[in-house]
Design a protein around this motif. Sequence first.
Motif, PDB file in Angstrom:
ATOM      1  N   ASP A   4       2.267  -3.495 -13.017  1.00  0.00           N
ATOM      2  CA  ASP A   4       1.744  -2.145 -13.135  1.00  0.00           C
ATOM      3  C   ASP A   4       0.443  -2.058 -12.341  1.00  0.00           C
ATOM      4  O   ASP A   4      -0.246  -3.065 -12.144  1.00  0.00           O
ATOM      5  CB  ASP A   4       1.493  -1.799 -14.614  1.00  0.00           C
ATOM      6  CG  ASP A   4       1.216  -0.319 -14.819  1.00  0.00           C
ATOM      7  OD1 ASP A   4       0.773   0.058 -15.920  1.00  0.00           O
ATOM      8  OD2 ASP A   4       1.442   0.462 -13.871  1.00  0.00           O
ATOM      9  N   VAL A   5       0.138  -0.853 -11.869  1.00  0.00           N
ATOM     10  CA  VAL A   5      -1.092  -0.631 -11.099  1.00  0.00           C
ATOM     11  C   VAL A   5      -1.795   0.579 -11.689  1.00  0.00           C
ATOM     12  O   VAL A   5      -1.163   1.612 -11.945  1.00  0.00           O
ATOM     13  CB  VAL A   5      -0.786  -0.360  -9.608  1.00  0.00           C
ATOM     14  CG1 VAL A   5      -2.079  -0.078  -8.839  1.00  0.00           C
ATOM     15  CG2 VAL A   5      -0.038  -1.523  -8.992  1.00  0.00           C
ATOM     16  N   ASP A  70     -10.172  -4.948  -6.202  1.00  0.00           N
ATOM     17  CA  ASP A  70      -8.841  -4.934  -6.816  1.00  0.00           C
ATOM     18  C   ASP A  70      -8.783  -6.137  -7.756  1.00  0.00           C
ATOM     19  O   ASP A  70      -8.924  -7.272  -7.307  1.00  0.00           O
ATOM     20  CB  ASP A  70      -7.734  -5.074  -5.762  1.00  0.00           C
ATOM     21  CG  ASP A  70      -7.690  -3.905  -4.793  1.00  0.00           C
ATOM     22  OD1 ASP A  70      -7.130  -4.062  -3.695  1.00  0.00           O
ATOM     23  OD2 ASP A  70      -8.230  -2.830  -5.143  1.00  0.00           O
ATOM     24  N   GLU A  91      -2.563  -4.663 -12.057  1.00  0.00           N
ATOM     25  CA  GLU A  91      -3.536  -4.576 -10.966  1.00  0.00           C
ATOM     26  C   GLU A  91      -4.436  -3.381 -11.241  1.00  0.00           C
ATOM     27  O   GLU A  91      -3.958  -2.273 -11.484  1.00  0.00           O
ATOM     28  CB  GLU A  91      -2.833  -4.410  -9.624  1.00  0.00           C
ATOM     29  CG  GLU A  91      -3.776  -4.477  -8.443  1.00  0.00           C
ATOM     30  CD  GLU A  91      -3.035  -4.465  -7.110  1.00  0.00           C
ATOM     31  OE1 GLU A  91      -1.978  -5.104  -7.008  1.00  0.00           O
ATOM     32  OE2 GLU A  91      -3.526  -3.799  -6.194  1.00  0.00           O
ATOM     33  N   ARG A  93      -7.288  -1.156  -9.592  1.00  0.00           N
ATOM     34  CA  ARG A  93      -7.989  -0.810  -8.345  1.00  0.00           C
ATOM     35  C   ARG A  93      -9.155   0.106  -8.680  1.00  0.00           C
ATOM     36  O   ARG A  93      -8.955   1.156  -9.284  1.00  0.00           O
ATOM     37  CB  ARG A  93      -7.046  -0.114  -7.355  1.00  0.00           C
ATOM     38  CG  ARG A  93      -5.928  -1.014  -6.877  1.00  0.00           C
ATOM     39  CD  ARG A  93      -5.034  -0.317  -5.889  1.00  0.00           C
ATOM     40  NE  ARG A  93      -3.806  -1.063  -5.676  1.00  0.00           N
ATOM     41  CZ  ARG A  93      -2.688  -0.549  -5.168  1.00  0.00           C
ATOM     42  NH1 ARG A  93      -2.667   0.727  -4.814  1.00  0.00           N
ATOM     43  NH2 ARG A  93      -1.614  -1.287  -5.022  1.00  0.00           N
TER      44      ARG A  93
ATOM     45  N   ARG B  11      -2.329   1.055   2.964  1.00  0.00           N
ATOM     46  CA  ARG B  11      -1.517   1.441   1.786  1.00  0.00           C
ATOM     47  C   ARG B  11      -1.049   2.882   1.890  1.00  0.00           C
ATOM     48  O   ARG B  11       0.060   3.210   1.479  1.00  0.00           O
ATOM     49  CB  ARG B  11      -2.341   1.291   0.504  1.00  0.00           C
ATOM     50  CG  ARG B  11      -2.397  -0.104  -0.061  1.00  0.00           C
ATOM     51  CD  ARG B  11      -2.902  -0.076  -1.491  1.00  0.00           C
ATOM     52  NE  ARG B  11      -2.999  -1.417  -2.027  1.00  0.00           N
ATOM     53  CZ  ARG B  11      -4.149  -2.029  -2.329  1.00  0.00           C
ATOM     54  NH1 ARG B  11      -5.306  -1.402  -2.151  1.00  0.00           N
ATOM     55  NH2 ARG B  11      -4.142  -3.252  -2.823  1.00  0.00           N
ATOM     56  N   MET B  17       1.692   2.745  -4.141  1.00  0.00           N
ATOM     57  CA  MET B  17       2.488   1.808  -4.933  1.00  0.00           C
ATOM     58  C   MET B  17       3.607   1.232  -4.081  1.00  0.00           C
ATOM     59  O   MET B  17       4.425   0.457  -4.569  1.00  0.00           O
ATOM     60  CB  MET B  17       3.104   2.549  -6.127  1.00  0.00           C
ATOM     61  CG  MET B  17       2.098   2.980  -7.152  1.00  0.00           C
ATOM     62  SD  MET B  17       1.656   1.601  -8.200  1.00  0.00           S
ATOM     63  CE  MET B  17       3.092   1.537  -9.280  1.00  0.00           C
ATOM     64  N   ASN B 151     -12.347  -8.114  -1.306  1.00  0.00           N
ATOM     65  CA  ASN B 151     -12.365  -6.711  -0.874  1.00  0.00           C
ATOM     66  C   ASN B 151     -13.744  -6.228  -0.470  1.00  0.00           C
ATOM     67  O   ASN B 151     -13.890  -5.405   0.438  1.00  0.00           O
ATOM     68  CB  ASN B 151     -11.863  -5.813  -2.011  1.00  0.00           C
ATOM     69  CG  ASN B 151     -10.363  -5.776  -2.081  1.00  0.00           C
ATOM     70  OD1 ASN B 151      -9.697  -6.604  -1.482  1.00  0.00           O
ATOM     71  ND2 ASN B 151      -9.837  -4.828  -2.826  1.00  0.00           N
TER      72      ASN B 151
END
Lengths: 102, 244
Positions: A4-5, A70, A91, A93, B11, B17, B151
């Motif tokens: 999942d994010v 992240d 994850e 972000r 992305r 996603m 990052n």
Amino acid sequence: MADDVIEKTPAEVIKYTKDFTDLLPNDTTIGTSAASALKSDGTSASILGSVTDSGMIVTVPINATTDGEDYTVTIQAPGGSSGETREWVLEVRTRATLRGSL
Amino acid sequence: MLLYQIKDIVREHFGRMGIPTAILDLALAEGRKLIEHESNFWWMEAEATFNLVVDQADYDIAASGGEITIPNFKDAQALFWRTTGTTFWDPVAFGELTKDDLDLLYNTDSEGSPEAAYLQNKKLYIYPPAPQLTYDMKLYYWGYTSNPAGNTTAADELTNNWGMALVYSALIWGYEIYLKDMQGATYWRGLLGGQPFGKGGEIAKLKRENLKRGWRSRMVLVPHQGPGRINFQRLTNMQLYPRR
């Protein structure tokens, strides 16, 4: 690869919940659940609060995070009686300005 | 740009996603190599020191376990030597003769300070092949570099000043390998390197910048002969004014 994010702003505190019923079908309770977080460079991140569980639901508080990072949060849930242990990889972000539907 | 900004741009082309972060990291790593294959760029320069071993002729270049520790070695530039304890370096003739020529020129038990060297794959051969002292050596080389570890880690030259080159190269990899979209990959390849590849786009700009930086580090006087021969002058009578 994450299961999942989620996206959050740096200051947000989110309580992420995961129901392990589907992953642990032979259990009705969870043993001692745990969670850990890593930054994008692989080092440990201190962004998680105390992990709690109720029934098959594990709750992981995600505290303030660094803009641009992240994080990989691994939630571990051992079954109460089945002997199985399942993990759920989340994850996180952190973006102060880039938001919108994923 | 910082690495997370480059990741966000890439992305957006797959859907945030749409590409797993592990695959994205691979795309960025291979994208960087795609750029660094095109030339020996200034940010790839580095140097490594090591010592000769008495009576040892060959030295392995490896990330670990070799006599010369260099991760991701690409190409050698120059080799210097000095006697331990001294303060001045002397050059070693490097790449001027082939290994078979050097094997003929030197006996297998020839001793002395380093005079010549040859790089065969990732093994460095020193001549004379039986040095009698543990001479200090310094190897100037170009090595493949890696993206910043995190990052928000401080950006390097490529991410900081040539971020779009890294974006295009990661998109080429992602479109080809992940999306199987060859037409899309061709578009990004054109933006990165032009047509033929390497003669345009960001790669051409990088090569021009690389040439400008390289010119400053050396001056070569080439005498002309034949129909274009010029009148020679003694260097003591001639003033040389390098143009800035």
